[in-house]
Enzyme design. Structure first.
Site, short mmCIF file in Angstrom:
data_model
loop_
_atom_site.label_atom_id
_atom_site.label_comp_id
_atom_site.label_asym_id
_atom_site.label_seq_id
_atom_site.Cartn_x
_atom_site.Cartn_y
_atom_site.Cartn_z
N SER A 313 0.81 -1.20 0.00
CA SER A 313 0.00 0.00 0.00
C SER A 313 0.86 1.27 0.00
O SER A 313 1.56 1.54 -0.96
CB SER A 313 -0.95 -0.04 1.19
OG SER A 313 -2.00 0.87 1.06
N LYS A 338 -0.70 -3.99 -3.43
CA LYS A 338 -2.01 -3.42 -3.07
C LYS A 338 -2.11 -2.02 -3.68
O LYS A 338 -1.44 -1.10 -3.23
CB LYS A 338 -2.20 -3.35 -1.56
CG LYS A 338 -3.57 -2.76 -1.17
CD LYS A 338 -3.74 -2.69 0.33
CE LYS A 338 -5.11 -2.14 0.69
NZ LYS A 338 -5.29 -0.74 0.27
N GLN A 342 -8.90 3.19 0.06
CA GLN A 342 -10.16 3.03 0.78
C GLN A 342 -10.53 4.29 1.56
O GLN A 342 -9.68 5.11 1.88
CB GLN A 342 -10.08 1.86 1.77
CG GLN A 342 -10.16 0.49 1.14
CD GLN A 342 -8.89 0.13 0.40
OE1 GLN A 342 -7.79 0.35 0.89
NE2 GLN A 342 -9.03 -0.44 -0.79
#
Length: 486
Positions: A313, A338, A342
């Protein structure tokens, strides 16, 4: 009940019209987050507009039919919870999840606070609770939990059928208590039972030190996650290193599962020069928000990034920016992969939805989701770094052939007791190596790997792994930072 109905309508508007909400939020730095799985409050909350229309008529009719006609009395609250949860589950996105009020209240710790648990980031992959990465020096890491491990049971009870957050609540617990994790690991046939003693997971996310390499001062910044204060801490510690006259810098994000986008944004603005965007956020319509640094020129010293399979991420945003926008080399292993963003949306009654709203792209426009980022220089650690904990139900003895024997052989080899082979077959040379290890550690020289011998092997291996001299990836990065010209 009215608040729960409103919550349901809000979720419907999110799932059916997420694009509208994306425009509503305008993706300011304060709203954005990369949202690591396993934690609710890694993202900032926002409010979503309610949009009631005829599209909800079928849902309402079904709700009223069950409420009034089902042969048994039903809990209306649970019906609504189930409807919300079901819609989010249909997305088949491990990073999007609905949390009811009770569950959400237990995940109020943010990335800028400590919590009690085992210290690992997890997501739901193919219906299994999967480790993204254990936090650096956490109880999980010290006990041998590794990236991509699947946690299938807790204290002997299966996690089958539980959602991610229900499973995590079983894994967490009070400091000092011990939890037994049943783990499935790639390449290991049997389920591993790993005991982890829970502890307080600290808030500090940036660690710094100076290493002398080839008569040069090389700074090392180790970033364990990207929390609310990580950007400020990074800037301050980088300044401290520069005041000490460093001649090179290693940025280590191995095992870092990610965090706030605004944290990595502020950090990259300190080290990536203006020109290329260091990250791009793309919405469902293909619109891109490009983030560009205002830094006028590169640092006066070389920078090397350090990554592995637990770098995910926000760590991958860092890695991609170093490699593609800064022209700095990466050392280590391919990252997790990733590439989505979100947002946590407060539903007004204590419950919330964490929803994937965008994807992020590297400076060159690459989407690394489920692919990861390959380092410029692939470097693996010594074989014993990748060994699994030994589970000794009965002693490992001559003529056995198993994964447990293979792990023991790799440990013996790493400690300098050559077993002659590491394929899992317990032969005479392996027996000799076990006996030699036992004598050297004042254990009964039986030549069998019993529980005491296994425990001593594991403790010795952990000591070797923690010895920075054995960290081949770090040593390689340090050498490169010391030798590479500006």
């Amino acid at each position: 009940m009215k608040r729960k109905v409103v919550a349901l309508l809000m979720v419907l508007s999110l799932v059916i019209g997420a694009g509208g909400m994306y425009g509503y939020m305008k993706w300011s730095n304060k709203d954005q987050s990369l949202g690591n799985a396993g934690s609710v409050s890694e993202m900032k909350s926002t409010k979503a507009p309610v949009n009631q229309n005829q599209e909800f008529a079928k849902l309402q009719k079904t709700y009223e039919l069950i409420s009034s006609r089902y042969y048994q009395k039903v809990d209306s609250e649970k019906l609504l919870e189930g409807a919300i949860d079901g819609m989010v589950r249909t997305l088949k996105d491990p990073y999007s999840v609905y949390m009811d009020e009770d569950t959400a209240s237990q995940f109020t710790q943010s990335l800028d606070s400590s919590f009690e648990g085992i210290g690992t980031e997890v997501s739901m992959q193919d219906g299994k609770v999967t480790v993204i990465a254990p936090f650096k020096d956490s109880p999980a890491e010290r006990s041998g939990v590794k990236p991509n491990d699947q946690i299938v049971s807790v204290d002997g009870k299966s996690l089958e059928g539980l959602d991610l957050y229900q499973a995590v609540l079983k894994i967490r617990g009070k400091k000092g208590s011990t939890v037994t994790l049943g783990i499935k690991r790639k390449g290991v046939n049997d389920t591993l039972n790993i005991d982890v003693k829970r502890d307080t997971i600290p808030i500090e996310t940036v660690y710094s030190n100076v290493r002398n390499v080839n008569s040069k001062k090389i700074g090392v910044l180790n970033i364990t996650s990207f929390s609310e204060d990580t950007g400020t801490d990074f800037k301050n510690k980088l300044g401290e290193l520069e005041s000490k006259g460093i001649q090179g810098l290693v940025i280590d994000v191995r095992g870092n599962p990610g965090g706030y986008l605004n944290a990595v944004d502020s950090m990259l603005k300190e080290i990536i020069p203006a020109g290329k965007p260091f990250v791009q956020i793309q919405d469902r319509k293909g619109n891109k928000e490009r983030y560009v640094s205002q830094l006028k020129e590169k640092k006066a010293y070389p920078i090397v990034g350090l990554v592995d399979g637990g770098s995910a991420s926000a760590s991958e945003i860092m890695a991609g920016a170093l490699k593609e926008a800064g022209g700095y080399p990466l050392v280590g292993e391919k990252t997790f992969g990733k590439g989505t963003v979100q947002q946590t949306i407060d539903l007004g009654d204590g419950s919330n939805v964490k929803l994937t709203l965008a994807k992020w792209l590297t400076p060159d426009g690459n989407w690394i989701h489920k692919k990861g980022i390959k380092p410029n220089y692939a470097v693996k650690q010594p074989a014993y770094f990748y060994t699994s904990p030994l589970t000794i139900e009965k002693p490992l003895v001559f003529d056995m052939n198993s994964e447990q024997v293979k792990n023991a052989q790799k440990m013996l080899q790493g400690l300098g007791f050559d077993p002659g082979r590491t394929d899992g077959y317990f032969d005479e040379k392996t027996e000799t190596a076990v006996t030699a290890f036992q004598k050297a550690n004042k254990l009964s020289p039986s030549g069998k790997v019993d529980q005491k011998t296994a425990g001593k092997l594991e403790s010795k291996i952990i000591t070797e792994i923690r010895n920075k001299k054995n960290d081949v990836q770090l040593q390689t990065a340090l050498e490169m930072a010391a030798e590479k010209k500006k």
